[in-house]
Scaffold this motif. Sequence first.
Motif, mmCIF file in Angstrom:
data_model
loop_
_atom_site.group_PDB
_atom_site.id
_atom_site.type_symbol
_atom_site.label_atom_id
_atom_site.label_comp_id
_atom_site.label_asym_id
_atom_site.label_seq_id
_atom_site.Cartn_x
_atom_site.Cartn_y
_atom_site.Cartn_z
ATOM 1 N N UNK A 101 35.421 38.824 41.846
ATOM 2 C CA UNK A 101 35.583 38.559 43.269
ATOM 3 C C UNK A 101 34.627 39.409 44.079
ATOM 4 N N UNK A 126 36.463 32.330 38.132
ATOM 5 C CA UNK A 126 36.840 32.468 36.724
ATOM 6 C C UNK A 126 35.604 32.748 35.868
ATOM 7 N N UNK A 178 48.455 39.870 37.659
ATOM 8 C CA UNK A 178 47.069 40.337 37.662
ATOM 9 C C UNK A 178 47.034 41.846 37.457
ATOM 10 N N UNK A 201 56.734 35.385 35.710
ATOM 11 C CA UNK A 201 55.634 35.306 36.659
ATOM 12 C C UNK A 201 54.307 35.770 36.056
ATOM 13 N N UNK A 202 53.250 35.012 36.335
ATOM 14 C CA UNK A 202 51.930 35.450 35.947
ATOM 15 C C UNK A 202 51.608 36.728 36.715
ATOM 16 N N UNK A 236 36.593 33.844 47.419
ATOM 17 C CA UNK A 236 37.658 33.582 46.460
ATOM 18 C C UNK A 236 37.254 34.086 45.079
ATOM 19 N N UNK A 237 38.231 34.393 44.251
ATOM 20 C CA UNK A 237 37.913 34.788 42.870
ATOM 21 C C UNK A 237 37.217 33.659 42.124
ATOM 22 N N UNK A 282 39.128 41.268 37.961
ATOM 23 C CA UNK A 282 40.573 41.253 37.728
ATOM 24 C C UNK A 282 40.886 40.555 36.405
ATOM 25 N N UNK A 286 59.125 41.431 33.809
ATOM 26 C CA UNK A 286 57.776 40.963 34.120
ATOM 27 C C UNK A 286 56.744 41.761 33.318
ATOM 28 N N UNK A 320 44.115 38.651 34.326
ATOM 29 C CA UNK A 320 45.355 37.932 34.634
ATOM 30 C C UNK A 320 45.979 37.451 33.329
ATOM 31 N N UNK A 366 45.197 45.460 38.569
ATOM 32 C CA UNK A 366 44.975 45.969 39.929
ATOM 33 C C UNK A 366 43.522 45.876 40.360
ATOM 34 N N UNK A 415 48.595 34.837 31.580
ATOM 35 C CA UNK A 415 49.316 33.594 31.827
ATOM 36 C C UNK A 415 50.139 33.212 30.598
ATOM 37 N N UNK A 465 38.442 37.417 36.137
ATOM 38 C CA UNK A 465 37.874 36.848 37.357
ATOM 39 C C UNK A 465 36.964 37.876 38.010
ATOM 40 N N UNK A 517 42.827 35.910 31.287
ATOM 41 C CA UNK A 517 41.612 35.495 31.971
ATOM 42 C C UNK A 517 41.013 36.679 32.725
#
Lengths: 121, 107
Positions: free
Chosen positions: B38, B46, B98, B95-96, B43-44, B87, B1, B89, B100, B91, B36, B34
């Motif tokens: 928050x 974009x 994020x 698994x994608x 919710x986060x 955050x 990962x 992320x 911390x 992609x 984000x 990406x």
Amino acid sequence: QVQLVESGGGVVQPGRSLRLSCAASGFAFSSYGMHWVRQAPGKGLEWVAVISYDGRDEYYADSVTGRFTISRDNSNNTLYLQTNSLRAEDTAVYYCAKEERILGATSLDCWGQGTLVTVSP
Amino acid sequence: DIQMTQSPSTLSASVGDRVTITCRASQIINSWLAWYQQKPGKAPKLLIYDASSLESGVPSRFSGSGSGTGFTLTISSLQPDDFATYYCQQYNSYPSTFGQGTKVEIK
């Protein structure tokens, strides 16, 4: 406008199951991949799972593989997350999120408000 | 990962400051990154996709740069509404994952 509304959260005992739902509206649901992302209380974001637009492909985080199943019903514009064998560490707010693009690698441009799952004896 | 490492974890700044947050990937992810924002209980949102593309409706004081394994999010002039957690992320592959998170606090 795009709207995602999660439901199905609650308090559940360890080892039990819960099915989360995400009702989508305002976009062509059947054309987009969809994701679940969770956030434990006071912690960061953790990606959980993704399902392709047609439901044929699924991927999971290592932490939930074998216990959680993502699915979708394109006729009812609804995304699901079946969570089995729940553990205390699964306690989190679960968000559903929409992919930004139809094809290829993509970020998540719209998120629901989240539903809280609490795993406790 | 693929592991995503953000720095700093917390940043204290004043309104008007130029702020830079760094995100490093453990493997090459091209530009599939990406950012984000928050806020507590929300919710986060974009901000940036494909490392440097500004999401529609996001103020131009936000910008992203980088490719490969090193990326930055810059806020050119911090505004009161920008105090939040950020955050990154990746992609590039599943698994994608994020980062911390970086909490931007009022100094």
